[in-house]
Write an enzyme that holds these catalytic residues in place. Structure first.
Site, PDB file in Angstrom:
ATOM      1  N   SER A  51       0.751  -1.472  -0.290  1.00  9.33           N
ATOM      2  CA  SER A  51       0.212   0.016  -0.417  1.00  9.33           C
ATOM      3  C   SER A  51       0.774   1.501  -0.148  1.00  9.33           C
ATOM      4  O   SER A  51       0.468   2.348  -0.273  1.00  9.33           O
ATOM      5  CB  SER A  51      -0.944   0.175   1.232  1.00  9.33           C
ATOM      6  OG  SER A  51       0.022   0.012   2.695  1.00  9.33           O
ATOM      7  N   HIS A  65      -2.526  -2.747  -6.494  1.00 11.92           N
ATOM      8  CA  HIS A  65      -2.718  -2.227  -5.210  1.00 11.92           C
ATOM      9  C   HIS A  65      -4.325  -1.962  -5.075  1.00 11.92           C
ATOM     10  O   HIS A  65      -4.962  -1.426  -5.648  1.00 11.92           O
ATOM     11  CB  HIS A  65      -1.951  -1.004  -4.492  1.00 11.92           C
ATOM     12  CG  HIS A  65      -2.843  -0.673  -3.475  1.00 11.92           C
ATOM     13  ND1 HIS A  65      -2.709   0.798  -2.868  1.00 11.92           N
ATOM     14  CD2 HIS A  65      -2.732  -1.315  -2.194  1.00 11.92           C
ATOM     15  CE1 HIS A  65      -3.454   1.094  -1.689  1.00 11.92           C
ATOM     16  NE2 HIS A  65      -2.778   0.163  -1.367  1.00 11.92           N
ATOM     17  N   GLU A 124      -5.211   0.174  -7.778  1.00 12.56           N
ATOM     18  CA  GLU A 124      -4.082   0.743  -8.206  1.00 12.56           C
ATOM     19  C   GLU A 124      -2.575  -0.030  -8.715  1.00 12.56           C
ATOM     20  O   GLU A 124      -2.338  -1.103  -8.553  1.00 12.56           O
ATOM     21  CB  GLU A 124      -3.232   1.272  -7.046  1.00 12.56           C
ATOM     22  CG  GLU A 124      -3.269   2.989  -6.977  1.00 12.56           C
ATOM     23  CD  GLU A 124      -3.025   3.747  -5.401  1.00 12.56           C
ATOM     24  OE1 GLU A 124      -2.561   4.943  -5.972  1.00 12.56           O
ATOM     25  OE2 GLU A 124      -2.536   3.042  -4.703  1.00 12.56           O
ATOM     26  N   ASN A 177      -3.073   5.942  -0.888  1.00 20.18           N
ATOM     27  CA  ASN A 177      -2.789   6.600   0.686  1.00 20.18           C
ATOM     28  C   ASN A 177      -2.338   7.909   0.254  1.00 20.18           C
ATOM     29  O   ASN A 177      -2.116   8.751   1.435  1.00 20.18           O
ATOM     30  CB  ASN A 177      -2.054   6.023   0.939  1.00 20.18           C
ATOM     31  CG  ASN A 177      -2.736   4.664   1.026  1.00 20.18           C
ATOM     32  OD1 ASN A 177      -3.732   4.584   1.384  1.00 20.18           O
ATOM     33  ND2 ASN A 177      -2.459   3.506   1.071  1.00 20.18           N
TER      34      ASN A 177
END
Ligand code: CAA
Length: 283
Positions: free
Chosen positions: A119, A140, A152, A190
């Protein structure tokens, strides 16, 4: 390249979800973990999810059995010798990931793609320990994997275009939407999500509002499915802290400093839902 056989490393929450969606899409899946009990726990989660799909009329009993039959147990990384892609979903620790990728590079067939579900750890740094950095890529997935539509797809510095295309095509086959992202701290998901969560924790820390009020504002005012503090508990406060530290260190801007209250909760062992207590208490 056509992908047929997939190996997933790590049968935890993310790994078991990835194995489930791959098997549902028709791929042969080798699900690997270090211990039998970890594999069984992952398989149990998959079985429960599929049983719910049957109950809700989204799958037949035969389809459920066919999905389960496509998942094979593996307790050794040597099983990577015969697959087209490996998706690593082990713990978020650079040393461990580099050690896994070094071994995979030795064992996996020359054509195999080595993907990581990290992540926030740099893909380029993981790729650097292999002799095939052009075949290393980030995939991801979001939690819960069977429900969330996004993957992702992160290009490391050396990732080849055809490897990106193969993974983008596989993502489509999984019924997910892939987005192309370059390898910078926190990628996109993130880099945006965690500062929002961190800011919510600051708002709580500074006494701007109660935890319930903060969550209600974002849930009802912005239509988020979960408030940021509930979501932090769901992700795990240790994971949230580790991602904020990666953003802070990697981007060098004080706007990414982790909130002291987040540090305090993690130090107390209040890690969110998984430990029974975070911002909220879970029975
Ligand atoms: N596995 C499989 N299915 C699940 C699930 C799980 N862990 N959790 C929920 N579901 C399914 C439920 O079975 C339910 O399906 P049906 O009723 O149709 O059978 C459906 O999802 C909705 O669940 P609920 O009714 O229980 O609850 P809900 O409507 O509140 O949805 C949620 C739950 C999908 C988790 C929703 O709250 C949500 O989208 N929350 C935000 C999730 C999110 O932001 N995820 C990203 C986290 S960040 C991340 O993953 C990246 C990172 O690197 C940190």
């Amino acid at each position: 390249m056509a992908i047929q056989k997939v190996m997933v490393i790590g049968a935890g929450q993310m790994g078991s979800g990835i194995a489930q969606v791959c098997a549902q899409a028709g791929y042969e899946v080798i699900l690997n973990d270090m211990k039998d009990e970890f594999f069984e726990r992952g398989l149990n989660t998959i079985t429960k999810n599929l049983a719910r799909d049957v109950e809700k009329g989204r799958k037949t009993e035969e389809e459920k059995s066919a999905v389960l039959a496509r998942i094979t147990k593996s307790l050794t990384i040597e099983d990577a010798k015969d697959v087209d892609i490996i998706i690593e979903a082990a713990v978020e620790n650079m040393d461990i990931k580099q050690s896994i990728f070094k071994q995979l590079d030795e064992i996996a067939p020359k054509h195999a793609i080595l993907a990581t579900n990290t992540s926030s750890l740099p893909i380029t740094e993981i790729a650097a320990v292999t002799k095939r950095p052009e075949q290393v890529i980030g995939m991801h997935f979001m939690n819960p994997v069977p429900v969330m539509k996004l993957v992702e797809i992160i290009r490391g510095l050396a990732t080849a275009d055809e490897v990106y295309e193969t993974v983008a095509e596989m993502t489509k086959q999984l019924g997910k939407t892939g987005v192309e992202v370059n390898d910078f701290p926190g990628f996109i998901s993130n880099r945006i999500l965690l500062p929002m969560i961190n800011e919510a924790i600051y708002a709580l820390y500074e006494g701007v509002a109660s935890k319930e009020a903060i969550d209600d504002v974002m849930k009802m005012g912005m239509n988020h499915p979960m408030g940021p503090l509930t979501l932090a508990d769901f992700i795990g406060l240790d994971t949230c802290l580790s991602i904020m530290e990666i953003l802070h260190e990697g981007l060098g801007d004080s706007k990414y400093r982790p909130c002291p209250l987040l540090r305090k909760y993690v130090a107390a062992g209040w890690l969110g839902k998984k430990s029974g207590r975070g911002f909220y208490i879970y029975e």
